[in-house]
Design an enzyme around this catalytic site. Sequence first.
Site, short mmCIF file in Angstrom:
data_model
loop_
_atom_site.label_atom_id
_atom_site.label_comp_id
_atom_site.label_asym_id
_atom_site.label_seq_id
_atom_site.Cartn_x
_atom_site.Cartn_y
_atom_site.Cartn_z
N CYS A 256 24.14 8.96 23.48
CA CYS A 256 25.48 8.76 24.04
C CYS A 256 26.31 7.89 23.10
O CYS A 256 25.92 6.77 22.76
CB CYS A 256 25.40 8.09 25.40
SG CYS A 256 27.02 7.55 26.00
N VAL A 257 27.47 8.40 22.71
CA VAL A 257 28.29 7.71 21.72
C VAL A 257 28.77 6.35 22.22
O VAL A 257 28.75 5.37 21.48
CB VAL A 257 29.47 8.60 21.26
CG1 VAL A 257 30.38 9.00 22.41
CG2 VAL A 257 30.27 7.91 20.16
#
Lengths: 123, 130
Positions: B78-79
């Site tokens: 997840c960025v």
Amino acid sequence: MNTPLSKKLLFVSRKAPYGSSMARDALDALLAASVYDQDLSVLFMGDGVFQLVKDQAAHRAGMKSLAASLPALPLYDIEKIYVQQSALEQRGLADAELVIPATALEDGDITDLMEQQEAMLSF
Amino acid sequence: MNISIALYGAPHSSEASESAYRFAQACCAKGHRVLRIFFYHDGVHNASALSMPPQDETQHTERWQALAGEHNIDLVVCVAAALRRGIVDQDESERYELPSANIARGFEISGLGQLLDAAVKSDRLITFGR
């Protein structure tokens, strides 16, 4: 993204709001999910019910308020919002005012709710 | 059966990475298809190319790479969770003018939509960590 199927997905949020970032992460995931046209529900269980309590002063803990974001859920078409009744009672919150209307469920009803789902995202 | 895994725990700090790995391995051994492992919350630390545990301890990152390579599993980070915790790829490093990038080979930085996509496309989504 190619997500053609519509599924019944239950987000379960079980952490108090500011002791870790998990409650925020659960909300972020839920809001992100709202754009994919799935059949979403959210359940606040255990210490997660603390997220719903009014008059949170998150800034005093150096955090952004979750209580400010939760009332936006219906704007994202997330209207199936549930809270565990026994968790409210155990924490002295049975009569507490909540930041967003949530359907209180007995534990047996929670089992039914979970059984109706096609997937659960647990936080 | 198609299976995806959400992993929220950092390696070494909790049992979550170990349990998730063993579960993924067992799924593959039983002939199930593991589509994706989504690293979220502290789980993003699994993707650091800079972790260097003592020789007699598990190197989680390399182990994920090997399993994913063997069974063609997506390793998605997840960025937002990654940026907060200092896990960045070259693109993010340049965008935010950071001094370096450190994501391990084989891991891909993407958005939370990939978690939902995993839940929708898999028969089971199993979560590890708290």
